[in-house]
Design a protein around this motif. Structure first.
Motif, PDB file in Angstrom:
ATOM      1  N   LYS A 131       0.815  -1.207   0.000  1.00  0.00           N
ATOM      2  CA  LYS A 131       0.000   0.000   0.000  1.00  0.00           C
ATOM      3  C   LYS A 131       0.856   1.267   0.000  1.00  0.00           C
ATOM      4  O   LYS A 131       1.769   1.419   0.822  1.00  0.00           O
ATOM      5  CB  LYS A 131      -0.916  -0.012   1.229  1.00  0.00           C
ATOM      6  N   ASP A 132       0.600   2.149  -0.948  1.00  0.00           N
ATOM      7  CA  ASP A 132       1.271   3.451  -1.079  1.00  0.00           C
ATOM      8  C   ASP A 132       2.722   3.357  -1.533  1.00  0.00           C
ATOM      9  O   ASP A 132       3.408   4.380  -1.610  1.00  0.00           O
ATOM     10  CB  ASP A 132       1.215   4.245   0.237  1.00  0.00           C
ATOM     11  N   TYR A 133       3.209   2.152  -1.846  1.00  0.00           N
ATOM     12  CA  TYR A 133       4.600   2.013  -2.287  1.00  0.00           C
ATOM     13  C   TYR A 133       4.707   1.623  -3.758  1.00  0.00           C
ATOM     14  O   TYR A 133       5.790   1.665  -4.338  1.00  0.00           O
ATOM     15  CB  TYR A 133       5.337   0.982  -1.434  1.00  0.00           C
ATOM     16  N   GLU A 134       3.610   1.181  -4.364  1.00  0.00           N
ATOM     17  CA  GLU A 134       3.547   0.860  -5.785  1.00  0.00           C
ATOM     18  C   GLU A 134       4.552  -0.201  -6.202  1.00  0.00           C
ATOM     19  O   GLU A 134       5.131  -0.148  -7.289  1.00  0.00           O
ATOM     20  CB  GLU A 134       3.722   2.126  -6.635  1.00  0.00           C
ATOM     21  N   HIS A 135       4.807  -1.150  -5.328  1.00  0.00           N
ATOM     22  CA  HIS A 135       5.563  -2.327  -5.726  1.00  0.00           C
ATOM     23  C   HIS A 135       4.897  -3.564  -5.126  1.00  0.00           C
ATOM     24  O   HIS A 135       4.043  -3.470  -4.247  1.00  0.00           O
ATOM     25  CB  HIS A 135       7.047  -2.237  -5.337  1.00  0.00           C
ATOM     26  N   VAL A 136       5.306  -4.727  -5.631  1.00  0.00           N
ATOM     27  CA  VAL A 136       4.697  -5.993  -5.229  1.00  0.00           C
ATOM     28  C   VAL A 136       5.578  -6.680  -4.198  1.00  0.00           C
ATOM     29  O   VAL A 136       6.805  -6.672  -4.305  1.00  0.00           O
ATOM     30  CB  VAL A 136       4.500  -6.905  -6.460  1.00  0.00           C
ATOM     31  N   GLU A 137       4.945  -7.272  -3.195  1.00  0.00           N
ATOM     32  CA  GLU A 137       5.668  -8.005  -2.162  1.00  0.00           C
ATOM     33  C   GLU A 137       5.048  -9.379  -1.969  1.00  0.00           C
ATOM     34  O   GLU A 137       3.861  -9.589  -2.228  1.00  0.00           O
ATOM     35  CB  GLU A 137       5.638  -7.245  -0.827  1.00  0.00           C
ATOM     36  N   VAL A 138       5.878 -10.315  -1.508  1.00  0.00           N
ATOM     37  CA  VAL A 138       5.385 -11.628  -1.106  1.00  0.00           C
ATOM     38  C   VAL A 138       6.352 -12.167  -0.045  1.00  0.00           C
ATOM     39  O   VAL A 138       7.564 -12.015  -0.161  1.00  0.00           O
ATOM     40  CB  VAL A 138       5.285 -12.608  -2.300  1.00  0.00           C
ATOM     41  N   VAL A 139       5.791 -12.752   0.994  1.00  0.00           N
ATOM     42  CA  VAL A 139       6.601 -13.298   2.091  1.00  0.00           C
ATOM     43  C   VAL A 139       6.958 -14.741   1.766  1.00  0.00           C
ATOM     44  O   VAL A 139       6.075 -15.567   1.486  1.00  0.00           O
ATOM     45  CB  VAL A 139       5.838 -13.225   3.425  1.00  0.00           C
ATOM     46  N   LEU A 140       8.247 -15.054   1.816  1.00  0.00           N
ATOM     47  CA  LEU A 140       8.724 -16.388   1.438  1.00  0.00           C
ATOM     48  C   LEU A 140       9.046 -17.225   2.670  1.00  0.00           C
ATOM     49  O   LEU A 140      10.126 -17.813   2.786  1.00  0.00           O
ATOM     50  CB  LEU A 140       9.944 -16.260   0.519  1.00  0.00           C
ATOM     51  N   ASP A 141       8.127 -17.261   3.595  1.00  0.00           N
ATOM     52  CA  ASP A 141       8.200 -18.215   4.708  1.00  0.00           C
ATOM     53  C   ASP A 141       6.787 -18.423   5.245  1.00  0.00           C
ATOM     54  O   ASP A 141       5.812 -17.978   4.632  1.00  0.00           O
ATOM     55  CB  ASP A 141       9.196 -17.781   5.796  1.00  0.00           C
ATOM     56  N   GLU A 142       6.679 -19.090   6.373  1.00  0.00           N
ATOM     57  CA  GLU A 142       5.361 -19.509   6.867  1.00  0.00           C
ATOM     58  C   GLU A 142       4.426 -18.352   7.212  1.00  0.00           C
ATOM     59  O   GLU A 142       3.205 -18.566   7.362  1.00  0.00           O
ATOM     60  CB  GLU A 142       5.520 -20.414   8.099  1.00  0.00           C
ATOM     61  N   ALA A 143       4.948 -17.140   7.322  1.00  0.00           N
ATOM     62  CA  ALA A 143       4.084 -15.993   7.609  1.00  0.00           C
ATOM     63  C   ALA A 143       3.069 -15.756   6.491  1.00  0.00           C
ATOM     64  O   ALA A 143       2.064 -15.078   6.702  1.00  0.00           O
ATOM     65  CB  ALA A 143       4.915 -14.737   7.838  1.00  0.00           C
ATOM     66  N   SER A 144       3.301 -16.316   5.306  1.00  0.00           N
ATOM     67  CA  SER A 144       2.320 -16.205   4.232  1.00  0.00           C
ATOM     68  C   SER A 144       1.017 -16.925   4.580  1.00  0.00           C
ATOM     69  O   SER A 144      -0.008 -16.704   3.931  1.00  0.00           O
ATOM     70  CB  SER A 144       2.887 -16.766   2.921  1.00  0.00           C
ATOM     71  N   PHE A 145       1.052 -17.793   5.581  1.00  0.00           N
ATOM     72  CA  PHE A 145      -0.157 -18.498   6.003  1.00  0.00           C
ATOM     73  C   PHE A 145      -0.961 -17.713   7.047  1.00  0.00           C
ATOM     74  O   PHE A 145      -2.001 -18.191   7.508  1.00  0.00           O
ATOM     75  CB  PHE A 145       0.192 -19.872   6.567  1.00  0.00           C
ATOM     76  N   VAL A 146      -0.472 -16.530   7.443  1.00  0.00           N
ATOM     77  CA  VAL A 146      -1.263 -15.680   8.338  1.00  0.00           C
ATOM     78  C   VAL A 146      -2.378 -15.051   7.518  1.00  0.00           C
ATOM     79  O   VAL A 146      -2.115 -14.352   6.537  1.00  0.00           O
ATOM     80  CB  VAL A 146      -0.393 -14.592   9.001  1.00  0.00           C
ATOM     81  N   ASN A 147      -3.608 -15.278   7.913  1.00  0.00           N
ATOM     82  CA  ASN A 147      -4.762 -14.858   7.124  1.00  0.00           C
ATOM     83  C   ASN A 147      -5.362 -13.531   7.594  1.00  0.00           C
ATOM     84  O   ASN A 147      -4.985 -12.993   8.636  1.00  0.00           O
ATOM     85  CB  ASN A 147      -5.832 -15.948   7.148  1.00  0.00           C
TER      86      ASN A 147
END
Length: 273
Positions: A131-147
């Motif tokens: 948000k507000d940074y205009e780039h894409v992010e993705v977490v590459l560990d188990e934190a991606s399972f936080v909903n």
């Protein structure tokens, strides 16, 4: 062996794959990934983001998680992360050591096309516009399972991943996606993600932050048809098990009725003789 299946050993050039467009219809297995897969994703990111740098194995922790946790895939949100112990308010549960960021479409596509089909689908399920940074992010560990918690009373993490209240062991960790996911900020990413997940509903409703956040949850859960099939299989298994139990009871009763008179007659005969 698993790393070779994912894309070759560390000495080989990463294989390229086409960009996926069938995540919503392929019924790919949504795995609860282990350390090997997370390290593989982290390596692919480093090698595609910085191709001129020599890759060296990271012997440190593969995850930024700071608390004991486990992953389950039986709740309304699909795969999700749960606390394994009681966690007091004000505890940082995760540190952002494995956040991949992409400023351009070429960077993101270079990373994505080095991953096989199922991992591409997972990455496109988890990735978001910062948000507000205009780039894409993705977490590459188990934190991606936080909903995402779709109501305020469900939330227990703030935007810096500190607990906002005491959390009991077995409780699902939930945050507010609307605080950090941007909408309509990176068109090329929206196009790639929508093509893969065929997310027409999310595309049509991007006028609200809530619809964007809810879309991530909706795509992460099994489709209704899959849930119906699971329910039908469970019901059939229940009927079969009940029938088998009834049959076993009847057989046991018949044996009891059959052999009891025989034993009584034998005893009477012996007494008569």
């Amino acid at each position: 062996r698993r790393e070779k299946r994912l894309g070759g050993d560390k000495s080989r050039k990463l294989k390229e794959y086409p960009i996926v467009k069938d995540c919503a219809t392929s019924n790919y297995p949504r795995l609860m990934h282990g350390e090997e897969t997370w390290r593989y994703l982290q390596r692919v990111y480093r090698e595609t983001k910085h191709p001129d740098r020599k890759y060296e194995a990271d012997d440190g922790p593969h995850t930024g998680m700071q608390i004991p946790f486990y992953i389950r895939d039986d709740g309304p949100r699909g795969r999700s992360l749960y606390a394994a112990v009681d966690i007091p308010k004000g505890t940082q549960v995760w540190k952002p050591k494995n956040t991949a960021s992409f400023d351009t479409r070429d960077q993101f596509v270079s990373f994505l096309t080095r991953l096989p089909h199922d991992l591409q689908c997972d990455i496109l399920l988890w990735a978001y516009v910062a948000k507000d940074y205009e780039h894409v992010e993705v977490v590459l560990d188990e934190a991606s399972f936080v909903n995402h918690g779709d109501s305020p009373e469900l939330l227990n993490l703030d935007t810096k991943d500190y607990t906002t209240r005491d959390i009991k062991a077995g409780e699902e960790l939930l945050e507010d996606y609307t605080k950090f996911i941007g909408m309509n900020e990176v068109k090329w990413f929206d196009k790639i993600r929508s093509a893969a997940w065929d997310d027409h509903q999310s595309t049509q409703n991007k006028h609200s932050e809530k619809s964007v956040a809810d879309g991530y949850v909706r795509l992460g859960v099994p489709k209704e048809s899959e849930m119906e099939e699971y329910g039908e299989r469970a019901f059939e298994a229940f009927i079969i098990q009940g029938w088998m139990l009834s049959f076993a009871v009847v057989v046991a009763f018949l044996r009891l009725v059959r052999f009891r008179p025989t034993r009584w007659t034998t005893s009477s005969t012996k007494q008569t003789l």
